[in-house]
Design an enzyme around this catalytic site. Structure first.
Site, PDB file in Angstrom:
ATOM      1  CE1 TYR A  26     -10.473  -1.658  -2.506  1.00 59.04           C
ATOM      2  CE2 TYR A  26      -8.993   0.222  -2.545  1.00 59.04           C
ATOM      3  CZ  TYR A  26     -10.078  -0.431  -2.005  1.00 59.04           C
ATOM      4  OH  TYR A  26     -10.779   0.145  -0.983  1.00 59.04           O
TER       5      TYR A  26
ATOM      6  CD  GLN B 186     -16.263  -3.549   1.983  1.00 55.60           C
ATOM      7  OE1 GLN B 186     -15.446  -3.935   2.804  1.00 55.60           O
ATOM      8  NE2 GLN B 186     -16.764  -2.326   1.995  1.00 55.60           N
TER       9      GLN B 186
ATOM     10  CG  ASN C 275      -7.828   1.011   3.963  1.00 58.14           C
ATOM     11  OD1 ASN C 275      -7.819  -0.209   3.719  1.00 58.14           O
ATOM     12  ND2 ASN C 275      -8.955   1.667   4.227  1.00 58.14           N
TER      13      ASN C 275
ATOM     14  CB  SER D  78       5.451   6.945  -0.549  1.00 58.09           C
ATOM     15  OG  SER D  78       6.094   7.289  -1.747  1.00 58.09           O
TER      16      SER D  78
ATOM     17  CD  GLN E 238       7.923  10.126  -2.696  1.00 62.11           C
ATOM     18  OE1 GLN E 238       7.262   9.126  -2.469  1.00 62.11           O
ATOM     19  NE2 GLN E 238       7.766  10.835  -3.796  1.00 62.11           N
TER      20      GLN E 238
ATOM     21  CG  HIS F 168       2.723  10.161  -0.854  1.00 65.31           C
ATOM     22  ND1 HIS F 168       1.672  10.038  -1.724  1.00 65.31           N
ATOM     23  CD2 HIS F 168       3.834  10.240  -1.623  1.00 65.31           C
ATOM     24  CE1 HIS F 168       2.123  10.045  -2.962  1.00 65.31           C
ATOM     25  NE2 HIS F 168       3.426  10.162  -2.934  1.00 65.31           N
TER      26      HIS F 168
ATOM     27  CD  GLU G 195       7.675   3.851  -3.412  1.00 64.05           C
ATOM     28  OE1 GLU G 195       6.602   3.722  -4.020  1.00 64.05           O
ATOM     29  OE2 GLU G 195       7.766   4.461  -2.321  1.00 64.05           O
ATOM     30  CG  HIS G 196      10.137   6.958  -5.452  1.00 59.73           C
ATOM     31  ND1 HIS G 196       9.263   6.915  -4.379  1.00 59.73           N
ATOM     32  CD2 HIS G 196       9.399   6.718  -6.556  1.00 59.73           C
ATOM     33  CE1 HIS G 196       8.038   6.669  -4.827  1.00 59.73           C
ATOM     34  NE2 HIS G 196       8.092   6.533  -6.142  1.00 59.73           N
TER      35      HIS G 196
ATOM     36  CG  ASP H  91       5.031  10.113  -7.882  1.00 62.46           C
ATOM     37  OD1 ASP H  91       5.462   8.947  -7.857  1.00 62.46           O
ATOM     38  OD2 ASP H  91       5.131  10.898  -6.923  1.00 62.46           O
TER      39      ASP H  91
ATOM     40  CG  HIS I 106       8.832 -40.036 -12.896  1.00 64.91           C
ATOM     41  ND1 HIS I 106       7.969 -40.369 -11.902  1.00 64.91           N
ATOM     42  CD2 HIS I 106       8.752 -38.680 -13.048  1.00 64.91           C
ATOM     43  CE1 HIS I 106       7.370 -39.264 -11.439  1.00 64.91           C
ATOM     44  NE2 HIS I 106       7.835 -38.226 -12.135  1.00 64.91           N
TER      45      HIS I 106
END
Length: 435
Positions: free
Chosen positions: A135, A196, A219, A242, A264, A267, A332-333, A366, A425
């Site tokens: 995506y 969709q 999103n 982010s 950041q 964003h 994250e960073h 990035d 078994h």
């Protein structure tokens, strides 16, 4: 513009933990009305396939197509986008792709096995996924770097077919995104988006092939849909806003650090930028740089909201405590803007990506450093890792007993199986025990 006020925290304050928890709190994909809309779309696409995809695409992207065939882009169209790029852009894209490919080549897992003394062979077979869906956000929020970061490791892993979906609001195609898809080896592209598109990939339609895993950012509707279809297909992660955490010893140019925080914050308004330092005067200097540089930023309004509502300047006792706060946040960073980042590295346990030294801006990661920029957010670096080749490979255990091995190991299995009252078994193993 009123004076920008940024949250200040001090670890010695009695309420530090409470305030930090409030600052970090983030509930993603929890809106009930969004869940209802997404569930309805998923079910509709599952039941009606192409017909539903066309209806939602026309409604949400302001298009007027009659079939999914009109939403497919050919390889020639992708090549046209690549060939049509200005030389400087094409060179940058190709160099970034090469760096990303070279890094991810090192991650490829290999099958292995070993043979025991009695001839029993044990091992692991590593195989790529058959088909993956990617995506990609569309319209003005288009990120060719995300195409490279998601598609290249999939191709390095050996994924058989890579299907990209990208919405094109009002028919708006982003040439850089298409060029990146061409460079990265994407096999098919459909200009659909939203829940969709996720549904089409997860369940398959008459025209869109069913995939084994869906990766890539989107999103809240896309994130909600990915969470809902998990189980029918694999997903990479549910990403939050982010984040950047900068640990600084107070000796880096404060303008550099302010701009790293902005990188950041620009964003979106929910992005989070945090600076941790044992020098209170340096925190003042960075705050002054923020006020000075903010009016020069193209995305000033977004940065201002992000910095006011989610940023923080945290004063710690020393660099050891800075490392503790960093591990608590699990960013994250993480930028280690210090004299000797290698010496500090053993103290860092939780971070998506670690940028070491004063010259290593997070922005390089990035786009073109090489490691993946798809990283765990919202503290999930405590238990998860960057996207990589391993996300597009799966592992099967290999077990082949010799006659002697089956006899001896069967005795162990028999005892344990009877201990669990699973006699079938036990007897299955016992049949192979030699007298």
């Amino acid at each position: 513009m009123s004076e920008l006020s940024i949250t200040r925290l001090t670890t010695s304050d009695a309420d530090f933990d409470q305030k930090l928890n409030a600052l970090l709190a983030w509930e993603s994909v929890s809106d009930k009305s969004v869940n209802k809309i997404v569930d309805d779309i998923l079910l509709d696409v599952k039941n009606r396939g192409d017909e539903a995809v066309v209806e939602y695409t026309n409604r949400f992207d302001n298009t007027s197509v009659e079939s999914v065939a009109q939403l497919m882009l050919t390889q020639a169209r992708l090549q046209q986008a690549l060939d049509g790029l200005p030389t400087e852009q094409r060179n940058a894209l190709e160099k970034a792709a090469e760096r990303i490919r070279r890094y991810h080549d090192k991650q490829r897992g290999e099958s292995w096995s070993y043979t025991e003394d009695d001839g029993t062979m044990l091992g692991q077979q590593v195989t790529p996924l058959d088909r993956v869906g990617l995506y990609v956000p569309g319209g003005k929020a288009a990120y060719p770097s995300s195409v490279l970061m998601n598609a290249i490791p999939a191709k390095v892993a050996g994924v058989g077919e890579l299907i990209m979906v990208v919405p094109t609001p009002n028919g708006e195609l982003n040439e850089l995104v298409l060029a990146a898809a061409c460079l990265a080896g994407v096999d098919k592209v459909f200009t659909i988006g939203g829940a969709q598109a996720v549904a089409a990939l997860a369940y398959g339609t008459q025209s869109v092939p069913k995939v084994d895993k869906i990766v890539g950012p989107g999103n809240i509707f896309v994130a909600t849909a990915k969470r809902a279809v998990f189980g029918a297909v694999g997903i990479d992660m549910i990403a939050g806003p982010s984040e950047i955490l900068v640990v600084c010893d107070g000796k880096t140019d404060p303008d550099w650090i302010a701009m790293d925080l902005f990188s950041q914050a620009e964003h979106d308004e929910d992005a989070q930028s945090i600076l941790v330092c044992p020098n209170a005067e340096y925190l003042d200097a960075v705050e002054a740089s923020i006020s000075k540089l903010l009016p020069t930023m193209e995305r000033q309004a977004i940065i201002e909201v992000s910095m006011r509502e989610r940023a923080a300047l945290i004063h710690v006792v020393d660099m050891d405590e800075a490392a503790e706060v960093s591990n608590r946040i699990a960013p994250e960073h993480l930028e280690l803007s210090v004299e000797d980042p290698k010496a500090m590295l053993p103290k860092i346990r939780h971070a998506g990506a670690i940028f070491m030294g004063r010259y290593t801006a997070e922005a390089l990661g990035d786009y073109c450093a090489g490691p993946n920029h798809v990283l765990p957010t919202s503290g999930t670096a405590r238990f998860s890792s960057p996207l990589g080749v391993y996300d597009f490979q799966k592992r099967s255990s290999l077990i082949m007993f010799s006659e002697d091995g089956a006899s001896e190991t069967g005795k162990i299995a028999s005892v344990l199986a009877r201990g669990e009252s699973l006699t079938a078994h036990a007897r299955s193993a016992e049949y192979r025990i030699k007298d």
